[in-house]
Design an enzyme around this catalytic site. Structure first.
Site, PDB file in Angstrom:
ATOM      1  N   GLY A   1      49.239  -9.214  26.621  1.00 31.81           N
ATOM      2  CA  GLY A   1      47.886  -9.261  26.079  1.00 31.81           C
ATOM      3  C   GLY A   1      46.992 -10.309  26.699  1.00 31.81           C
TER       4      GLY A   1
ATOM      5  N   ASN B   1      44.971  -9.861  29.138  1.00 32.92           N
ATOM      6  CA  ASN B   1      43.652  -9.253  29.362  1.00 32.92           C
ATOM      7  C   ASN B   1      42.884  -9.157  28.041  1.00 32.92           C
ATOM      8  OD1 ASN B   1      43.079  -8.250  32.239  1.00 32.92           O
ATOM      9  ND2 ASN B   1      45.224  -7.778  31.950  1.00 32.92           N
TER      10      ASN B   1
ATOM     11  N   LEU C   1      50.541   0.739  29.242  1.00 37.01           N
ATOM     12  CA  LEU C   1      51.441   1.388  30.205  1.00 37.01           C
ATOM     13  C   LEU C   1      51.831   2.805  29.809  1.00 37.01           C
ATOM     14  CD1 LEU C   1      53.694  -1.709  31.012  1.00 37.01           C
ATOM     15  CD2 LEU C   1      51.625  -0.920  32.161  1.00 37.01           C
TER      16      LEU C   1
ATOM     17  N   ILE D   1      47.387   8.272  28.975  1.00 35.61           N
ATOM     18  CA  ILE D   1      46.426   8.663  27.938  1.00 35.61           C
ATOM     19  C   ILE D   1      46.520  10.171  27.722  1.00 35.61           C
ATOM     20  CG2 ILE D   1      43.958   8.834  27.384  1.00 35.61           C
ATOM     21  CD1 ILE D   1      45.184   6.027  27.158  1.00 35.61           C
TER      22      ILE D   1
ATOM     23  N   HIS E   1      43.307  -2.047  36.607  1.00 38.50           N
ATOM     24  CA  HIS E   1      44.518  -1.816  37.403  1.00 38.50           C
ATOM     25  C   HIS E   1      44.668  -2.990  38.373  1.00 38.50           C
ATOM     26  CE1 HIS E   1      47.762   0.349  39.367  1.00 38.50           C
ATOM     27  NE2 HIS E   1      47.209   0.011  40.512  1.00 38.50           N
TER      28      HIS E   1
ATOM     29  N   ASP F   1      44.715   6.637  37.581  1.00 38.61           N
ATOM     30  CA  ASP F   1      43.981   5.635  38.384  1.00 38.61           C
ATOM     31  C   ASP F   1      43.009   6.293  39.357  1.00 38.61           C
ATOM     32  OD1 ASP F   1      47.095   3.800  38.698  1.00 38.61           O
ATOM     33  OD2 ASP F   1      45.576   3.744  37.107  1.00 38.61           O
TER      34      ASP F   1
ATOM     35  N   GLU G   1      41.577  -9.904  37.297  1.00 40.76           N
ATOM     36  CA  GLU G   1      41.582  -9.101  36.061  1.00 40.76           C
ATOM     37  C   GLU G   1      40.807  -9.748  34.921  1.00 40.76           C
ATOM     38  OE1 GLU G   1      45.428  -7.491  34.915  1.00 40.76           O
ATOM     39  OE2 GLU G   1      46.156  -7.951  36.915  1.00 40.76           O
TER      40      GLU G   1
END
Ligand code: GRF
Length: 220
Positions: free
Chosen positions: A24, A26, A103, A106, A122, A163, A193
Site C-alpha cells: 500500500g 502507492n 495484482l 479487472i 505500472h 497494461d 510511482e
C-alpha cells in the site's frame, strides 16, 4: 471528449475507490498528497483488496477509510468473483477506480461499465516490460536481465487488455550498475510511482486532462 471521471459529478469532490494487493505504499502516497494539498477535490470512498494480509488495508483503516476484502478464494470460481467484485464496485459507484499495486485482473464487465474511469500504475515505461506475467518485482528482474539503462513507471487508463490502455503519464528512472530488483523497485516507487499516481488523480479531479481518440491530452 473530456475525462468521464471528472465530468460525472460536475464540480463536486471526485469520489475514488483504491484497489490494492500489497504494502500500500502507492495508497499512502495518495493519502499523503491529499494531506499536503497536492491532491485537491478528491475523496477516498473505500479501499478494496484481494489479499486479507495486505498492509494497505491497515493503512486505510488507520485513516477511518472503509477497507473491504474481496478475495477470489471466497468464491466458487473466477466468474462468481468477477460478478461479486463488479456488483460491489457498482454499489460504491465511484467516479474513478484507482489500481494501486493491484495484482488481480479487472473483470471485463467492470471495464465495460466504468469505461475510462479506471486508472493503473505500472512499474515500467509501457510498452516495455508489461503485459501478462509482468508485475511487482518480476518487472524489475526482467529490466535488470535485459540490461536496459533507463526504466520508470506509467499511469494509464485501463481497458480490456493488460497494461494496454491510453497512457496518462510516465517518468523515467535510471538503472544503477549495482542494482538488485529490490533496490530498483524502491527507486522506481520513490522517484516515479509515488509522484505520478497522485499527480494523475489530481489532474483528473481538476479536469486537466482530456481523452481524444485514445490519446491523453493535457490542458482544459
Ligand atoms: C510495487 O511493485 C509497485 O511497483 C506496483 O505494485 C507493487 C506494490 O505496490 N505498482 P504498493 O506498495 O502495494 O503500492
Amino acid at each position: 471528449m473530456t475525462n468521464e471521471a471528472s465530468e460525472r459529478r460536475g464540480f463536486e469532490m471526485l469520489k475514488i475507490v483504491v484497489c490494492v494487493s500489497g504494502g500500500g505504499t502507492n495508497l499512502q502516497a495518495i493519502m499523503n498528497a491529499m494531506d499536503e494539498g497536492r491532491i485537491t477535490n478528491v475523496e477516498i470512498m473505500a479501499v478494496i483488496s484481494n489479499n486479507r494480509g495486505a498492509k494497505a488495508l491497515e493503512r486505510a483503516a488507520s485513516r477511518k477509510i472503509e477497507a473491504i476484502l474481496m478475495s477470489p478464494r471466497e468464491y466458487s470460481d473466477r466468474e462468481a468473483y468477477h460478478e461479486a467484485f463488479t456488483a460491489k464496485m457498482c454499489a460504491l459507484d465511484p467516479d474513478l477506480i484507482v489500481l494501486a499495486g493491484f495484482l488481480v485482473r479487472i473483470p471485463p464487465q467492470m471495464v465495460e461499465i466504468f469505461g475510462n474511469r479506471i486508472i493503473n500504475i505500472h512499474p515500467s515505461l509501457i510498452p516495455s516490460f508489461c503485459g501478462v506475467g509482468y508485475y511487482g518485482l518480476k518487472v524489475h528482474e526482467k529490466v535488470l536481465e535485459r540490461g536496459v539503462k533507463v526504466t520508470g513507471a506509467t499511469v494509464h487508463f485501463v481497458n480490456e487488455g493488460m497494461d494496454e490502455g491510453p497512457i496518462i503519464s510516465q517518468k523515467a528512472v535510471n538503472v544503477e550498475e549495482n542494482d538488485t530488483p529490490e533496490l530498483l523497485q524502491r527507486r522506481v516507487m520513490e522517484e516515479a510511482e509515488w509522484i505520478l499516481l497522485p499527480q494523475a488523480i489530481d489532474d483528473i479531479a481538476n479536469k486537466r486532462i482530456r481523452l481524444i481518440d485514445g490519446k491523453v491530452l493535457r490542458g482544459n
